[in-house]
Design a protein around this motif. Structure first.
Motif, PDB file in Angstrom:
ATOM      1  N   CYS A  23     -42.850  -9.153  25.847  1.00 23.07           N
ATOM      2  CA  CYS A  23     -42.428 -10.561  25.735  1.00 23.07           C
ATOM      3  C   CYS A  23     -43.567 -11.513  26.059  1.00 23.07           C
ATOM      4  O   CYS A  23     -43.340 -12.643  26.450  1.00 23.07           O
ATOM      5  CB  CYS A  23     -41.230 -10.830  26.647  1.00 23.07           C
ATOM      6  N   SER A  24     -44.805 -11.047  25.858  1.00 21.06           N
ATOM      7  CA  SER A  24     -45.973 -11.859  26.224  1.00 21.06           C
ATOM      8  C   SER A  24     -46.467 -12.749  25.088  1.00 21.06           C
ATOM      9  O   SER A  24     -47.122 -13.754  25.338  1.00 21.06           O
ATOM     10  CB  SER A  24     -47.120 -10.942  26.667  1.00 21.06           C
ATOM     11  N   THR A  25     -46.161 -12.342  23.843  1.00 22.32           N
ATOM     12  CA  THR A  25     -46.655 -13.116  22.697  1.00 22.32           C
ATOM     13  C   THR A  25     -45.476 -13.623  21.853  1.00 22.32           C
ATOM     14  O   THR A  25     -44.375 -13.051  21.904  1.00 22.32           O
ATOM     15  CB  THR A  25     -47.547 -12.246  21.776  1.00 22.32           C
ATOM     16  N   CYS A  40     -33.825 -13.613  24.297  1.00 25.47           N
ATOM     17  CA  CYS A  40     -35.051 -13.030  24.834  1.00 25.47           C
ATOM     18  C   CYS A  40     -35.461 -13.769  26.096  1.00 25.47           C
ATOM     19  O   CYS A  40     -35.078 -14.912  26.317  1.00 25.47           O
ATOM     20  CB  CYS A  40     -36.178 -13.060  23.805  1.00 25.47           C
ATOM     21  N   VAL A  41     -36.221 -13.072  26.924  1.00 25.77           N
ATOM     22  CA  VAL A  41     -36.792 -13.652  28.133  1.00 25.77           C
ATOM     23  C   VAL A  41     -38.299 -13.639  27.958  1.00 25.77           C
ATOM     24  O   VAL A  41     -38.864 -12.631  27.514  1.00 25.77           O
ATOM     25  CB  VAL A  41     -36.417 -12.828  29.379  1.00 25.77           C
ATOM     26  N   THR A  42     -38.956 -14.729  28.313  1.00 29.09           N
ATOM     27  CA  THR A  42     -40.410 -14.813  28.142  1.00 29.09           C
ATOM     28  C   THR A  42     -41.128 -14.213  29.350  1.00 29.09           C
ATOM     29  O   THR A  42     -40.595 -14.211  30.464  1.00 29.09           O
ATOM     30  CB  THR A  42     -40.847 -16.272  27.949  1.00 29.09           C
ATOM     31  N   LYS A  43     -42.332 -13.715  29.134  1.00 31.35           N
ATOM     32  CA  LYS A  43     -43.168 -13.202  30.232  1.00 31.35           C
ATOM     33  C   LYS A  43     -43.305 -14.298  31.295  1.00 31.35           C
ATOM     34  O   LYS A  43     -43.549 -15.447  30.967  1.00 31.35           O
ATOM     35  CB  LYS A  43     -44.554 -12.815  29.708  1.00 31.35           C
ATOM     36  N   TYR A  78     -47.730 -22.419  26.714  1.00 30.28           N
ATOM     37  CA  TYR A  78     -47.485 -21.499  25.582  1.00 30.28           C
ATOM     38  C   TYR A  78     -46.008 -21.102  25.510  1.00 30.28           C
ATOM     39  O   TYR A  78     -45.382 -21.160  24.449  1.00 30.28           O
ATOM     40  CB  TYR A  78     -48.372 -20.277  25.790  1.00 30.28           C
ATOM     41  N   TYR A  79     -45.448 -20.694  26.658  1.00 29.19           N
ATOM     42  CA  TYR A  79     -44.055 -20.214  26.652  1.00 29.19           C
ATOM     43  C   TYR A  79     -43.055 -21.363  26.551  1.00 29.19           C
ATOM     44  O   TYR A  79     -42.002 -21.228  25.926  1.00 29.19           O
ATOM     45  CB  TYR A  79     -43.788 -19.339  27.890  1.00 29.19           C
ATOM     46  N   LEU A  80     -43.397 -22.504  27.134  1.00 32.90           N
ATOM     47  CA  LEU A  80     -42.492 -23.659  27.037  1.00 32.90           C
ATOM     48  C   LEU A  80     -42.405 -24.136  25.584  1.00 32.90           C
ATOM     49  O   LEU A  80     -41.319 -24.473  25.101  1.00 32.90           O
ATOM     50  CB  LEU A  80     -42.970 -24.787  27.974  1.00 32.90           C
ATOM     51  N   LYS A  81     -43.537 -24.129  24.889  1.00 32.22           N
ATOM     52  CA  LYS A  81     -43.527 -24.522  23.473  1.00 32.22           C
ATOM     53  C   LYS A  81     -42.659 -23.553  22.667  1.00 32.22           C
ATOM     54  O   LYS A  81     -41.824 -23.978  21.861  1.00 32.22           O
ATOM     55  CB  LYS A  81     -44.964 -24.526  22.931  1.00 32.22           C
ATOM     56  N   PHE A  82     -42.844 -22.243  22.912  1.00 27.89           N
ATOM     57  CA  PHE A  82     -42.012 -21.259  22.203  1.00 27.89           C
ATOM     58  C   PHE A  82     -40.533 -21.495  22.507  1.00 27.89           C
ATOM     59  O   PHE A  82     -39.681 -21.463  21.608  1.00 27.89           O
ATOM     60  CB  PHE A  82     -42.393 -19.823  22.608  1.00 27.89           C
ATOM     61  N   ALA A  83     -40.228 -21.750  23.765  1.00 27.63           N
ATOM     62  CA  ALA A  83     -38.829 -21.936  24.166  1.00 27.63           C
ATOM     63  C   ALA A  83     -38.237 -23.191  23.517  1.00 27.63           C
ATOM     64  O   ALA A  83     -37.100 -23.169  23.027  1.00 27.63           O
ATOM     65  CB  ALA A  83     -38.736 -22.019  25.687  1.00 27.63           C
ATOM     66  N   GLU A  84     -39.007 -24.270  23.493  1.00 27.39           N
ATOM     67  CA  GLU A  84     -38.513 -25.507  22.862  1.00 27.39           C
ATOM     68  C   GLU A  84     -38.240 -25.269  21.378  1.00 27.39           C
ATOM     69  O   GLU A  84     -37.248 -25.748  20.831  1.00 27.39           O
ATOM     70  CB  GLU A  84     -39.560 -26.626  22.998  1.00 27.39           C
ATOM     71  N   ILE A  95     -34.659 -17.491  27.347  1.00 20.87           N
ATOM     72  CA  ILE A  95     -34.743 -17.719  28.790  1.00 20.87           C
ATOM     73  C   ILE A  95     -36.220 -17.832  29.149  1.00 20.87           C
ATOM     74  O   ILE A  95     -37.019 -16.943  28.820  1.00 20.87           O
ATOM     75  CB  ILE A  95     -34.055 -16.587  29.579  1.00 20.87           C
ATOM     76  N   LEU A  96     -36.574 -18.921  29.798  1.00 22.84           N
ATOM     77  CA  LEU A  96     -37.968 -19.200  30.145  1.00 22.84           C
ATOM     78  C   LEU A  96     -38.214 -18.754  31.588  1.00 22.84           C
ATOM     79  O   LEU A  96     -37.638 -19.308  32.523  1.00 22.84           O
ATOM     80  CB  LEU A  96     -38.220 -20.709  30.009  1.00 22.84           C
ATOM     81  N   SER A  97     -39.077 -17.745  31.751  1.00 22.59           N
ATOM     82  CA  SER A  97     -39.357 -17.219  33.096  1.00 22.59           C
ATOM     83  C   SER A  97     -40.630 -17.839  33.646  1.00 22.59           C
ATOM     84  O   SER A  97     -41.652 -17.893  32.960  1.00 22.59           O
ATOM     85  CB  SER A  97     -39.503 -15.697  33.046  1.00 22.59           C
ATOM     86  N   ILE A  98     -40.565 -18.303  34.885  1.00 21.05           N
ATOM     87  CA  ILE A  98     -41.773 -18.832  35.514  1.00 21.05           C
ATOM     88  C   ILE A  98     -41.981 -18.163  36.872  1.00 21.05           C
ATOM     89  O   ILE A  98     -41.039 -17.831  37.579  1.00 21.05           O
ATOM     90  CB  ILE A  98     -41.737 -20.365  35.659  1.00 21.05           C
TER      91      ILE A  98
END
Ligand code: DHB
Length: 309
Positions: A23-25, A40-43, A78-84, A95-98
């Motif tokens: 889930c990294s890319t 999906c859950v992001t890295k 990077y992940y916030l853009k994908f999530a938006e 799901i955005l993981s931080i």
């Protein structure tokens, strides 16, 4: 039906990837969104891109895995853009993981999320065991209270927490007492069992390089600990707080057990790493067969209904 929900968020299928695995890319994340998974859950993201620890940093084992990745990731933007851009795609949740390395880093990232157009669930990871020199926040209940107090002063979007495994009833009681004071949407238990050590007797050596070989355990090793955490926290948390069960899932029966303990959704880490996206279809089919045999039509028919003897 394998449908479930967390707060107001509907999932057509209760299965998701666990944070960290495939889930990294954006390519990996899109593959999961195009699979049978419910989302999906992001890295787990840090404020800036990180390379992570030295290799080898993950070792597959007959009964699971050990890893010390050290938060390699492309950074929050990077992940916030994908999530938006992908929240709601195919009717699925992102799901955005931080995972900030300090309270300040977590607050900085949560402010970006708050100010963004992202309308999904955010998962604050308080349990990464693999960053050198940093301990797992989830084991320090005062620190958990501090980060949640700071967060809910400005964060108005739905928040989940990824927690480490707990092993003592004083820990179950202590963390539940903190969590019940906040408007948390869900918790996710468990992260890997931190700082295990796998020995190869042939080479008389450890099997991963970072931290002298110590790393987070996943897979079969952790399933009873995961089930205990789902069950013990379901028994202690406000009913408004949902639970994602993670740990040791590689079959439909494993999912069935997590749901019996009280899981609303489940995430698959180690086994998803081995099998890739076809695992979601295989496990869905296995779970449906178990439910058919038992005469259960929905997950609600058996969720949390584990019997004691
Ligand atoms: C990593 C491992 C974790 O268990 C976690 O929660 C976050 C990051 C890692 O090593 O990258």
């Amino acid at each position: 039906s394998l449908a479930s929900h967390i707060g107001d968020y509907q999932f057509d299928n209760l299965l998701l990837n666990a944070a960290g695995v495939r889930c990294s890319t954006t390519d990996e994340l899109n593959k999961t969104l195009d699979s049978m998974a419910g989302g999906c859950v992001t890295k787990s993201a840090t404020p800036e891109e990180r390379a992570g620890n030295e290799s080898p940093r993950m070792k597959p084992l007959p009964l699971g895995s050990i890893n010390s990745m050290g938060l390699p990731n492309h950074g929050i933007d990077y992940y916030l853009k994908f999530a938006e851009e992908n929240q709601g795609k195919n009717g699925k949740q992102v799901i955005l993981s931080i995972a900030g390395l300090s309270i300040d880093q977590n607050i900085e990232m949560l402010k970006k999320v708050q100010e963004s157009s992202f309308s999904g669930l955010t998962e604050l990871n308080l349990s990464c065991p693999n960053v050198k020199g940093k301990s797992q926040v989830g084991y320090d209940f005062d620190a958990v209270r501090d980060v949640l107090t700071s967060t809910f002063k400005f964060f108005k979007k739905p928040l989940g927490l990824k927690l480490p495994p707990y092993f003592d009833f004083n820990q179950f009681n202590g963390i539940a007492e903190v969590l019940n004071d906040f408007p948390i949407t869900y918790i996710n238990v468990i992260n890997s069992i931190g700082n295990g050590l796998v020995v190869d007797p042939e080479t008389e050596s450890v099997v991963i390089k970072p931290k002298g070989g110590f790393g987070g355990l996943g897979g079969d090793y952790v399933k009873p600990t995961a089930l205990a955490n789902v069950r013990a926290l379901r028994q202690r948390l406000n009913p408004e707080i949902s639970i994602i069960g993670t740990g040791g899932i590689k079959s439909g029966m494993d999912v069935f057990e997590h749901v019996l303990c009280g899981a609303n959704l489940v995430q698959i880490g180690t086994a998803f790493g081995y099998e890739g996206t076809p695992i979601f279809e295989r496990i869905s089919k296995e779970l449906k067969e178990i439910m058919d045999k038992k005469g259960y039509k929905t997950l609600d028919d058996f969720r949390g209904k584990l019997k004691t003897i």
